[in-house]
Design a protein around this motif. Sequence first.
Motif: not given
Ligand SMILES: NC(=O)c1ccc[n+]([C@@H]2O[C@H](COP(=O)([O-])OP(=O)(O)OC[C@H]3O[C@@H](n4cnc5c(N)ncnc54)[C@H](OP(=O)(O)O)[C@@H]3O)[C@@H](O)[C@H]2O)c1
Length: 362
Positions: A75-77, A96-98, A118-120, A168-170, A193-195
């Motif tokens: 979603r971001s070029e 491209e997607f939404d 992996l969206i979060g 709320k996240f969990y 876990a925390a990465i």
């Molecule tokens: N990092 C950690 O410590 C950790 C720990 C445990 C679990 N996790 C889980 O592992 C997954 C990947 O983590 P990450 O650290 O790689 O996360 P991240 O860097 O925040 O990346 C999240 C991805 O989700 C996309 N996204 C978020 N909201 C969106 C929306 N409304 N529509 C479309 N795309 C959206 C983002 O796209 P844009 O770049 O376009 O915003 C990005 O590509 C997540 O589900 C996260 O909750 C992460």
Amino acid sequence: MFKRSSRISSVRVFVRYAHDIQISRTGKPILRSGPGGRSSLTGHTATVFGANGFVGRYLVSRLAKQGTTVVVPWRSEDAKRPLKVSGDLGQVVMLEFDLRNTQSIEEAVRHSNIVYNLIGRDYETKNFTYEDVHIEGTERIVEAVAKYDVDRFVQVSCMNANPESTSKFYRTKAMGEEAARKVFQETTIVRPAAIFGAEDRFLNNLGSRKSIFTSYRNNRYVRPVHVVDVARGLELLMFDDSTAGQLFELYGPNEYTMTQILDLVSKVTMRSSWRFDLPKPVLKAMARVLDKLYWHIVCPDEVERQFIDICYTEGAKKFRDLGIEPTALEMLALKYLRIYRTSSLYDAPPSREEVQDRYMVD
Ligand SMILES: NC(=O)c1ccc[n+]([C@@H]2O[C@H](COP(=O)([O-])OP(=O)(O)OC[C@H]3O[C@@H](n4cnc5c(N)ncnc54)[C@H](OP(=O)(O)O)[C@@H]3O)[C@@H](O)[C@H]2O)c1
């Protein structure tokens, strides 16, 4: 004569054997070609939602480098552009997607035999709440997966995902898992876990002293995991259909308290850690104010999560079940935290205590 032989030696002939053909879980043939690595094909096509995020980049790189065709919904070029060179020409396909557009999601999944979600998002925005991203987004993706009879679906959630959680996240992460399993029972759920890694929000926040106001409960237990180990684990799931329908909890080899981690950061960066430990209500009130800013610093739910210990699910599979030995945080802390040293200490060798920590010598 010389010319002819050099030409012949430069031609790579790939001989196919019966074991190069694999039949997928739903009976589709997957044809492998080449010895593995660049110029080879694994025969798999994977869609990675969230590909340009922190973990997504490592996963796409691993998959594409081994010869998997990777579909990257973006979603971001600008954010997706660096992923293009992860594999050979044509190996990484951008679409491209939404997250609210079902048709764009269907286009992204219909040619794949595995889909990773992996969206979060750690915080809510004015356009997307936690429910929109973690539950409704997952539902749309998994419905497309079921509609196009995709072999595998991997939902990346997180440790502590629990529908009863005070965060709320969990809660929404757990509800996303349930939504995925409801539509597609064979969903593989992965809870890291925390990465930590080069672009993480864990060591970088501590090293840059972004969080000088820390939680009153620094005895909270955490078990950080290396991003490369998580990406490797996610990649291996693709090759092992017996992991369909299973729950994986991926965490590092050692459990630490936050105080131990703050001490490690201060030792490695060679800077004293000046921090102010505040009680939850004060931190939450501050987060509520900071959350109103245009750019993200911290939100109240992140404060809530700072007070929750890591908890494990009985029966969940671990790194061991994938044949991976996870790397300990102290082995890589210097690599990722060196940038936070002052310039005069940048090249200083690890301190005596650090060496003791890393190699456990007396
Ligand atoms: N990092 C950690 O410590 C950790 C720990 C445990 C679990 N996790 C889980 O592992 C997954 C990947 O983590 P990450 O650290 O790689 O996360 P991240 O860097 O925040 O990346 C999240 C991805 O989700 C996309 N996204 C978020 N909201 C969106 C929306 N409304 N529509 C479309 N795309 C959206 C983002 O796209 P844009 O770049 O376009 O915003 C990005 O590509 C997540 O589900 C996260 O909750 C992460």
